[in-house]
Design a protein around this motif. Structure first.
Motif, PDB file in Angstrom:
ATOM      1  N   MET A 135     -52.146  26.475 -18.337  1.00  0.00           N
ATOM      2  CA  MET A 135     -53.031  26.950 -17.246  1.00  0.00           C
ATOM      3  C   MET A 135     -53.856  28.135 -17.756  1.00  0.00           C
ATOM      4  SD  MET A 135     -52.074  28.621 -13.603  1.00  0.00           S
ATOM      5  CE  MET A 135     -51.447  27.377 -12.539  1.00  0.00           C
ATOM      6  N   THR A 136     -55.196  28.047 -17.625  1.00  0.00           N
ATOM      7  CA  THR A 136     -56.008  29.182 -18.079  1.00  0.00           C
ATOM      8  C   THR A 136     -55.957  30.277 -17.007  1.00  0.00           C
ATOM      9  OG1 THR A 136     -57.908  28.092 -17.132  1.00  0.00           O
ATOM     10  CG2 THR A 136     -57.642  27.901 -19.519  1.00  0.00           C
ATOM     11  N   GLN A 137     -56.048  31.507 -17.477  1.00  0.00           N
ATOM     12  CA  GLN A 137     -55.952  32.619 -16.532  1.00  0.00           C
ATOM     13  C   GLN A 137     -57.208  32.719 -15.666  1.00  0.00           C
ATOM     14  OE1 GLN A 137     -54.030  36.178 -17.894  1.00  0.00           O
ATOM     15  NE2 GLN A 137     -55.605  37.390 -16.917  1.00  0.00           N
ATOM     16  N   GLN A 138     -57.020  32.729 -14.365  1.00  0.00           N
ATOM     17  CA  GLN A 138     -58.174  32.768 -13.460  1.00  0.00           C
ATOM     18  C   GLN A 138     -58.468  34.189 -13.004  1.00  0.00           C
ATOM     19  OE1 GLN A 138     -58.152  30.018 -10.201  1.00  0.00           O
ATOM     20  NE2 GLN A 138     -57.101  28.467 -11.395  1.00  0.00           N
ATOM     21  N   ARG A 139     -59.764  34.432 -12.798  1.00  0.00           N
ATOM     22  CA  ARG A 139     -60.194  35.751 -12.350  1.00  0.00           C
ATOM     23  C   ARG A 139     -59.936  35.890 -10.847  1.00  0.00           C
ATOM     24  NH1 ARG A 139     -62.721  40.076 -14.805  1.00  0.00           N
ATOM     25  NH2 ARG A 139     -64.262  41.190 -13.559  1.00  0.00           N
ATOM     26  N   ASP A 140     -59.463  37.081 -10.465  1.00  0.00           N
ATOM     27  CA  ASP A 140     -59.182  37.350  -9.049  1.00  0.00           C
ATOM     28  C   ASP A 140     -60.490  37.595  -8.290  1.00  0.00           C
ATOM     29  OD1 ASP A 140     -58.338  38.302  -6.593  1.00  0.00           O
ATOM     30  OD2 ASP A 140     -57.832  40.303  -7.365  1.00  0.00           O
ATOM     31  N   ARG A 141     -60.800  36.645  -7.391  1.00  0.00           N
ATOM     32  CA  ARG A 141     -61.989  36.811  -6.546  1.00  0.00           C
ATOM     33  C   ARG A 141     -61.611  36.661  -5.069  1.00  0.00           C
ATOM     34  NH1 ARG A 141     -65.942  36.372 -10.487  1.00  0.00           N
ATOM     35  NH2 ARG A 141     -65.509  34.848 -12.101  1.00  0.00           N
ATOM     36  N   ILE A 142     -60.331  36.875  -4.771  1.00  0.00           N
ATOM     37  CA  ILE A 142     -59.822  36.574  -3.425  1.00  0.00           C
ATOM     38  C   ILE A 142     -60.571  37.348  -2.330  1.00  0.00           C
ATOM     39  CG2 ILE A 142     -57.769  36.822  -1.929  1.00  0.00           C
ATOM     40  CD1 ILE A 142     -56.067  35.982  -4.332  1.00  0.00           C
ATOM     41  N   TYR A 143     -60.915  38.576  -2.608  1.00  0.00           N
ATOM     42  CA  TYR A 143     -61.567  39.400  -1.568  1.00  0.00           C
ATOM     43  C   TYR A 143     -63.059  39.582  -1.837  1.00  0.00           C
ATOM     44  CZ  TYR A 143     -56.802  40.183  -0.147  1.00  0.00           C
ATOM     45  OH  TYR A 143     -55.514  39.977   0.287  1.00  0.00           O
ATOM     46  N   GLN A 144     -63.647  38.665  -2.584  1.00  0.00           N
ATOM     47  CA  GLN A 144     -65.048  38.790  -2.994  1.00  0.00           C
ATOM     48  C   GLN A 144     -66.016  38.716  -1.818  1.00  0.00           C
ATOM     49  OE1 GLN A 144     -66.364  35.530  -5.404  1.00  0.00           O
ATOM     50  NE2 GLN A 144     -67.514  36.843  -6.771  1.00  0.00           N
ATOM     51  N   HIS A 145     -65.711  37.814  -0.854  1.00  0.00           N
ATOM     52  CA  HIS A 145     -66.614  37.616   0.277  1.00  0.00           C
ATOM     53  C   HIS A 145     -66.047  38.294   1.521  1.00  0.00           C
ATOM     54  CE1 HIS A 145     -68.841  34.934  -2.226  1.00  0.00           C
ATOM     55  NE2 HIS A 145     -67.767  34.201  -2.446  1.00  0.00           N
ATOM     56  N   ALA A 146     -66.977  38.777   2.379  1.00  0.00           N
ATOM     57  CA  ALA A 146     -66.543  39.471   3.596  1.00  0.00           C
ATOM     58  C   ALA A 146     -65.720  38.515   4.458  1.00  0.00           C
ATOM     59  CB  ALA A 146     -67.756  39.977   4.359  1.00  0.00           C
ATOM     60  N   GLN A 147     -64.553  38.987   4.895  1.00  0.00           N
ATOM     61  CA  GLN A 147     -63.684  38.164   5.742  1.00  0.00           C
ATOM     62  C   GLN A 147     -63.680  38.747   7.146  1.00  0.00           C
ATOM     63  OE1 GLN A 147     -59.849  37.927   3.696  1.00  0.00           O
ATOM     64  NE2 GLN A 147     -60.852  37.291   1.795  1.00  0.00           N
ATOM     65  N   GLU A 148     -63.766  37.841   8.134  1.00  0.00           N
ATOM     66  CA  GLU A 148     -63.810  38.323   9.528  1.00  0.00           C
ATOM     67  C   GLU A 148     -62.542  39.070   9.878  1.00  0.00           C
ATOM     68  OE1 GLU A 148     -64.694  35.383  12.577  1.00  0.00           O
ATOM     69  OE2 GLU A 148     -66.566  35.001  11.471  1.00  0.00           O
ATOM     70  N   GLN A 149     -61.436  38.478   9.458  1.00  0.00           N
ATOM     71  CA  GLN A 149     -60.156  39.115   9.746  1.00  0.00           C
ATOM     72  C   GLN A 149     -59.339  39.182   8.459  1.00  0.00           C
ATOM     73  OE1 GLN A 149     -57.923  37.103  12.808  1.00  0.00           O
ATOM     74  NE2 GLN A 149     -56.285  38.611  12.572  1.00  0.00           N
ATOM     75  N   ILE A 150     -58.826  40.352   8.162  1.00  0.00           N
ATOM     76  CA  ILE A 150     -58.040  40.492   6.929  1.00  0.00           C
ATOM     77  C   ILE A 150     -56.569  40.252   7.258  1.00  0.00           C
ATOM     78  CG2 ILE A 150     -57.432  42.052   5.024  1.00  0.00           C
ATOM     79  CD1 ILE A 150     -60.377  41.584   5.007  1.00  0.00           C
ATOM     80  N   GLU A 151     -56.037  39.202   6.644  1.00  0.00           N
ATOM     81  CA  GLU A 151     -54.620  38.875   6.865  1.00  0.00           C
ATOM     82  C   GLU A 151     -53.746  39.793   6.005  1.00  0.00           C
ATOM     83  OE1 GLU A 151     -53.499  36.573   8.925  1.00  0.00           O
ATOM     84  OE2 GLU A 151     -55.522  35.910   9.474  1.00  0.00           O
ATOM     85  N   PRO A 152     -52.512  40.094   6.469  1.00  0.00           N
ATOM     86  CA  PRO A 152     -51.609  40.875   5.612  1.00  0.00           C
ATOM     87  C   PRO A 152     -51.376  40.163   4.281  1.00  0.00           C
ATOM     88  CG  PRO A 152     -50.709  40.650   7.827  1.00  0.00           C
ATOM     89  CD  PRO A 152     -51.916  39.762   7.770  1.00  0.00           C
ATOM     90  N   PHE A 153     -51.299  40.934   3.212  1.00  0.00           N
ATOM     91  CA  PHE A 153     -51.178  40.390   1.853  1.00  0.00           C
ATOM     92  C   PHE A 153     -49.891  39.572   1.702  1.00  0.00           C
ATOM     93  CE2 PHE A 153     -50.183  40.475  -2.651  1.00  0.00           C
ATOM     94  CZ  PHE A 153     -51.421  40.190  -3.208  1.00  0.00           C
ATOM     95  N   ARG A 154     -50.002  38.400   1.068  1.00  0.00           N
ATOM     96  CA  ARG A 154     -48.818  37.557   0.806  1.00  0.00           C
ATOM     97  C   ARG A 154     -48.857  37.043  -0.625  1.00  0.00           C
ATOM     98  NH1 ARG A 154     -49.424  32.945   3.874  1.00  0.00           N
ATOM     99  NH2 ARG A 154     -47.387  32.243   3.162  1.00  0.00           N
ATOM    100  N   PHE A 155     -47.674  36.908  -1.222  1.00  0.00           N
ATOM    101  CA  PHE A 155     -47.596  36.394  -2.590  1.00  0.00           C
ATOM    102  C   PHE A 155     -47.543  34.860  -2.539  1.00  0.00           C
ATOM    103  CE2 PHE A 155     -46.082  40.749  -2.916  1.00  0.00           C
ATOM    104  CZ  PHE A 155     -46.819  41.199  -3.995  1.00  0.00           C
ATOM    105  N   ASP A 156     -48.672  34.275  -2.170  1.00  0.00           N
ATOM    106  CA  ASP A 156     -48.723  32.830  -1.992  1.00  0.00           C
ATOM    107  C   ASP A 156     -49.406  32.158  -3.195  1.00  0.00           C
ATOM    108  OD1 ASP A 156     -51.361  33.528  -1.653  1.00  0.00           O
ATOM    109  OD2 ASP A 156     -51.405  33.155   0.497  1.00  0.00           O
TER     110      ASP A 156
END
Ligand code: GEK
Length: 245
Positions: free
Chosen positions: A1-22
């Motif tokens: 598996m190639t290492q992927q860049r973290d872009r999880i919070y790149q776009h504005a989210q209407e509601q920010i969910e509590p962080f989970r190790f999913d």
């Protein structure tokens, strides 16, 4: 598996969910933690020195909150004595599944078992070293003293407990300064202000750092001696403490 860049919070989210190790976090985890935690890699690089000093034959090493096993691997490759095993424990199914794959791809000889479980209750026995990097901050504060006592009870005499954490500061000015520097670090790693703000919001009630004084007090109360801050970078720090001989 190639290492992927973290872009999880790149776009504005209407509601920010509590962080989970999913699953979504697991895919980008190595990139996320290296670009978010100043000193993450130097801590991993120093762990072998300690492991070589304290790990004895016929003992166990525990990596509590092992995620993808970065600390486990660093120690696994360093251990030179015979008849040891490393047990990684993490409660996230997605982390454990990926961690097992990573361990299987590594051909070091020390056996590793990756367990999906709660570090608050998972048995700790005959340990010459317990590592817990950046995980105490995710445990509810009222359970932390019991966890440290549980670790102490599972260590052999003279064994070491190493842990790294984000620190909080009682002094408001110092807290502000460290937070700003940490955000500057993240900007320098390529995170935008939006990503920094949204990640911060997601962690707000999930990750609760302690002050250095609280960590030291908790270790002392459990019976640990020779407590040392062996690494510090901005508001991130690693400590080592020993069980008396
Ligand atoms: C590293 N040590 O790469 N029981 C088991 N696991 C837990 C619990 C719990 N009660 N609570 C949280 N976790 C790793 C990084 S990450 C830190 C550790 C971070 C697990 C959680 O599932 C996650 O994998 C890990 O602790 C924290 O050196 O991402 O900032």
């Amino acid at each position: 598996m190639t290492q992927q860049r973290d872009r999880i919070y790149q776009h504005a989210q209407e509601q920010i969910e509590p962080f989970r190790f999913d699953e979504r976090v697991v895919k980008v985890f190595p990139d996320m933690i290296q670009r978010s935690v100043p000193g993450y890699l130097p801590i991993l690089e120093q762990l072998p020195l300690l492991a070589r000093q304290v790990v004895v034959p016929q003992s166990r090493v525990y990596d509590l909150g092992c995620s993808l096993g970065a600390a486990t691997l660093s120690i696994r490759r360093a251990i030179q004595v015979e008849d040891c095993e490393i047990i990684g424990v993490d409660c996230s199914e997605a982390m454990v599944t990926r961690c097992r794959e990573i361990m299987a791809q590594d051909n070091s000889r020390v056996p590793v078992e990756v367990v999906q479980g709660d570090i608050l209750t998972h048995p700790i026995e005959n340990a010459s070293l317990v590592v817990m990097n950046f995980t105490m901050q995710f445990i509810s504060p009222e359970q932390r003293a019991d966890l440290v006592q549980h670790i102490f009870a599972g260590l052999r005499p003279g064994a070491a407990f190493v842990f790294a954490e984000k620190l909080r500061f009682d002094d408001a000015e110092e807290q502000h300064l460290m937070t700003e520097w940490h955000h500057d670090f993240k900007r320098a790693q390529g995170y935008s202000d939006l990503e920094i703000a949204q990640k911060r919001a997601s962690l707000e009630r999930v990750m609760l750092p302690d002050t250095e004084a609280i960590h030291r007090q908790r270790l002392q109360s459990a019976g640990f001696v020779r407590i040392s801050q062996w690494f510090r970078c901005l508001n991130f720090s690693a400590f080592v403490a020993f069980k008396p001989e």
